[in-house]
Design a protein around this motif. Structure first.
Motif, PDB file in Angstrom:
ATOM      1  N   VAL A  46       0.845  -1.189   0.000  1.00 42.35           N
ATOM      2  CA  VAL A  46       0.000   0.000   0.000  1.00 42.35           C
ATOM      3  C   VAL A  46       0.884   1.244   0.000  1.00 42.35           C
ATOM      4  O   VAL A  46       2.074   1.166   0.318  1.00 42.35           O
ATOM      5  CB  VAL A  46      -0.964   0.018   1.212  1.00 42.35           C
ATOM      6  CG1 VAL A  46      -1.926  -1.156   1.146  1.00 42.35           C
ATOM      7  CG2 VAL A  46      -0.205   0.021   2.517  1.00 42.35           C
ATOM      8  N   PRO A  47       0.341   2.419  -0.338  1.00 44.92           N
ATOM      9  CA  PRO A  47       1.128   3.655  -0.322  1.00 44.92           C
ATOM     10  C   PRO A  47       1.622   4.003   1.088  1.00 44.92           C
ATOM     11  O   PRO A  47       0.955   3.675   2.080  1.00 44.92           O
ATOM     12  CB  PRO A  47       0.141   4.716  -0.825  1.00 44.92           C
ATOM     13  CG  PRO A  47      -0.920   3.967  -1.549  1.00 44.92           C
ATOM     14  CD  PRO A  47      -1.014   2.637  -0.866  1.00 44.92           C
ATOM     15  N   VAL A  48       2.741   4.682   1.175  1.00 47.78           N
ATOM     16  CA  VAL A  48       3.358   5.032   2.454  1.00 47.78           C
ATOM     17  C   VAL A  48       2.403   5.826   3.350  1.00 47.78           C
ATOM     18  O   VAL A  48       2.346   5.617   4.555  1.00 47.78           O
ATOM     19  CB  VAL A  48       4.674   5.813   2.229  1.00 47.78           C
ATOM     20  CG1 VAL A  48       5.227   6.371   3.530  1.00 47.78           C
ATOM     21  CG2 VAL A  48       5.696   4.926   1.549  1.00 47.78           C
ATOM     22  N   ARG A  49       1.633   6.729   2.760  1.00 44.98           N
ATOM     23  CA  ARG A  49       0.716   7.557   3.561  1.00 44.98           C
ATOM     24  C   ARG A  49      -0.616   6.872   3.826  1.00 44.98           C
ATOM     25  O   ARG A  49      -1.542   7.487   4.344  1.00 44.98           O
ATOM     26  CB  ARG A  49       0.506   8.899   2.872  1.00 44.98           C
ATOM     27  CG  ARG A  49       1.781   9.734   2.935  1.00 44.98           C
ATOM     28  CD  ARG A  49       1.562  11.154   2.683  1.00 44.98           C
ATOM     29  NE  ARG A  49       0.400  11.644   3.432  1.00 44.98           N
ATOM     30  CZ  ARG A  49      -0.134  12.831   3.278  1.00 44.98           C
ATOM     31  NH1 ARG A  49       0.373  13.666   2.421  1.00 44.98           N
ATOM     32  NH2 ARG A  49      -1.176  13.203   3.968  1.00 44.98           N
ATOM     33  N   ASP A  50      -0.708   5.619   3.518  1.00 49.99           N
ATOM     34  CA  ASP A  50      -1.900   4.815   3.814  1.00 49.99           C
ATOM     35  C   ASP A  50      -1.750   4.314   5.245  1.00 49.99           C
ATOM     36  O   ASP A  50      -1.488   3.140   5.493  1.00 49.99           O
ATOM     37  CB  ASP A  50      -1.974   3.646   2.824  1.00 49.99           C
ATOM     38  CG  ASP A  50      -3.381   3.131   2.647  1.00 49.99           C
ATOM     39  OD1 ASP A  50      -4.281   3.591   3.360  1.00 49.99           O
ATOM     40  OD2 ASP A  50      -3.571   2.250   1.789  1.00 49.99           O
ATOM     41  N   ARG A  51      -1.885   5.229   6.193  1.00 51.94           N
ATOM     42  CA  ARG A  51      -1.577   4.913   7.590  1.00 51.94           C
ATOM     43  C   ARG A  51      -2.735   5.331   8.483  1.00 51.94           C
ATOM     44  O   ARG A  51      -2.975   6.524   8.697  1.00 51.94           O
ATOM     45  CB  ARG A  51      -0.295   5.619   8.012  1.00 51.94           C
ATOM     46  CG  ARG A  51       0.198   5.198   9.382  1.00 51.94           C
ATOM     47  CD  ARG A  51       1.608   5.686   9.623  1.00 51.94           C
ATOM     48  NE  ARG A  51       2.095   5.232  10.907  1.00 51.94           N
ATOM     49  CZ  ARG A  51       3.358   5.269  11.278  1.00 51.94           C
ATOM     50  NH1 ARG A  51       4.272   5.747  10.447  1.00 51.94           N
ATOM     51  NH2 ARG A  51       3.727   4.849  12.449  1.00 51.94           N
ATOM     52  N   TYR A  52      -3.418   4.331   9.013  1.00 54.93           N
ATOM     53  CA  TYR A  52      -4.547   4.536   9.911  1.00 54.93           C
ATOM     54  C   TYR A  52      -4.354   3.594  11.091  1.00 54.93           C
ATOM     55  O   TYR A  52      -4.522   2.384  10.959  1.00 54.93           O
ATOM     56  CB  TYR A  52      -5.879   4.264   9.188  1.00 54.93           C
ATOM     57  CG  TYR A  52      -6.016   5.114   7.939  1.00 54.93           C
ATOM     58  CD1 TYR A  52      -6.478   6.416   8.026  1.00 54.93           C
ATOM     59  CD2 TYR A  52      -5.637   4.618   6.700  1.00 54.93           C
ATOM     60  CE1 TYR A  52      -6.573   7.213   6.888  1.00 54.93           C
ATOM     61  CE2 TYR A  52      -5.728   5.406   5.559  1.00 54.93           C
ATOM     62  CZ  TYR A  52      -6.200   6.700   5.663  1.00 54.93           C
ATOM     63  OH  TYR A  52      -6.276   7.486   4.534  1.00 54.93           O
ATOM     64  N   GLN A  53      -3.959   4.142  12.228  1.00 55.75           N
ATOM     65  CA  GLN A  53      -3.624   3.347  13.403  1.00 55.75           C
ATOM     66  C   GLN A  53      -4.245   3.980  14.639  1.00 55.75           C
ATOM     67  O   GLN A  53      -4.189   5.200  14.806  1.00 55.75           O
ATOM     68  CB  GLN A  53      -2.101   3.278  13.592  1.00 55.75           C
ATOM     69  CG  GLN A  53      -1.363   2.654  12.422  1.00 55.75           C
ATOM     70  CD  GLN A  53       0.146   2.787  12.554  1.00 55.75           C
ATOM     71  OE1 GLN A  53       0.657   3.847  12.882  1.00 55.75           O
ATOM     72  NE2 GLN A  53       0.853   1.699  12.291  1.00 55.75           N
ATOM     73  N   ILE A  54      -4.798   3.144  15.491  1.00 57.83           N
ATOM     74  CA  ILE A  54      -5.408   3.605  16.737  1.00 57.83           C
ATOM     75  C   ILE A  54      -4.915   2.709  17.861  1.00 57.83           C
ATOM     76  O   ILE A  54      -4.964   1.482  17.752  1.00 57.83           O
ATOM     77  CB  ILE A  54      -6.945   3.549  16.669  1.00 57.83           C
ATOM     78  CG1 ILE A  54      -7.465   4.404  15.518  1.00 57.83           C
ATOM     79  CG2 ILE A  54      -7.554   3.990  17.999  1.00 57.83           C
ATOM     80  CD1 ILE A  54      -8.940   4.230  15.236  1.00 57.83           C
ATOM     81  N   VAL A  55      -4.455   3.333  18.932  1.00 57.13           N
ATOM     82  CA  VAL A  55      -3.999   2.588  20.108  1.00 57.13           C
ATOM     83  C   VAL A  55      -5.033   2.736  21.212  1.00 57.13           C
ATOM     84  O   VAL A  55      -5.450   3.853  21.540  1.00 57.13           O
ATOM     85  CB  VAL A  55      -2.627   3.109  20.598  1.00 57.13           C
ATOM     86  CG1 VAL A  55      -2.237   2.445  21.914  1.00 57.13           C
ATOM     87  CG2 VAL A  55      -1.571   2.905  19.544  1.00 57.13           C
ATOM     88  N   HIS A  56      -5.427   1.603  21.762  1.00 53.46           N
ATOM     89  CA  HIS A  56      -6.306   1.574  22.932  1.00 53.46           C
ATOM     90  C   HIS A  56      -5.523   0.920  24.061  1.00 53.46           C
ATOM     91  O   HIS A  56      -5.095  -0.228  23.930  1.00 53.46           O
ATOM     92  CB  HIS A  56      -7.574   0.766  22.658  1.00 53.46           C
ATOM     93  CG  HIS A  56      -8.458   1.388  21.636  1.00 53.46           C
ATOM     94  ND1 HIS A  56      -9.424   2.304  21.958  1.00 53.46           N
ATOM     95  CD2 HIS A  56      -8.501   1.243  20.298  1.00 53.46           C
ATOM     96  CE1 HIS A  56     -10.035   2.694  20.849  1.00 53.46           C
ATOM     97  NE2 HIS A  56      -9.488   2.074  19.833  1.00 53.46           N
ATOM     98  N   GLU A  57      -5.342   1.670  25.156  1.00 46.25           N
ATOM     99  CA  GLU A  57      -4.622   1.134  26.303  1.00 46.25           C
ATOM    100  C   GLU A  57      -5.634   0.781  27.393  1.00 46.25           C
ATOM    101  O   GLU A  57      -6.589   1.515  27.627  1.00 46.25           O
ATOM    102  CB  GLU A  57      -3.621   2.152  26.818  1.00 46.25           C
ATOM    103  CG  GLU A  57      -2.510   2.446  25.820  1.00 46.25           C
ATOM    104  CD  GLU A  57      -1.505   3.425  26.361  1.00 46.25           C
ATOM    105  OE1 GLU A  57      -0.425   2.979  26.769  1.00 46.25           O
ATOM    106  OE2 GLU A  57      -1.836   4.630  26.374  1.00 46.25           O
TER     107      GLU A  57
END
Length: 134
Positions: free
Chosen positions: A34-45
């Motif tokens: 995928v493209p480098v800027r295809d970045r969707y990340q969510i952290v749940h602690e």
């Protein structure tokens, strides 16, 4: 897209979280192309008492570094998924000192109509992404 959600036990520093997210992104880039800027990340602690990630009877040891990664994505091949599992655990081990036994991954697959990246549009359907015709 894909959307990666990380569920972890509280206690990591910002630097540790950055390293984890960067390692996962690099694994995703290589596995899914995928493209480098295809970045969707969510952290749940979560508090330690709020997390139970066992091993389905496989005798896989878990520690307080356990990470559950949920990947929401368009359909991926078995090869892409297994490559991602390997690349992810390798990267997390090398860059974050997280044992492969502490990494659990699940995929949630959906279709082009299930994604809107903003502006009230379904960009996969309109052709703004992936060259699909309007």
């Amino acid at each position: 897209m894909p959307l990666l959600r990380f569920d972890l036990i509280k206690g990591r520093t910002d630097a540790e979280l950055t390293a984890l997210l960067d390692a996962a992104h690099d694994a995703m880039l290589e596995a899914f192309k995928v493209p480098v800027r295809d970045r969707y990340q969510i952290v749940h602690e979560h508090e330690p008492s709020r997390v139970r990630i066992e091993d389905t009877g496989l005798d896989i040891p878990r520690t307080d570094k356990v990470v559950l990664v949920s990947v929401t994505t368009r359909p991926r091949t078995t090869e892409e998924k297994t490559t991602f599992y390997r690349l992810l655990t390798d990267a997390l081990s090398k860059r974050c000192s997280i044992a492969s036994s502490d990494v659990m991954v699940n995929f949630v697959t959906n279709t082009d109509a299930d994604w809107s990246f903003g502006n009230g549009e379904a960009q996969f359907l309109t052709g703004k992404l992936c060259g699909k015709p309007e």
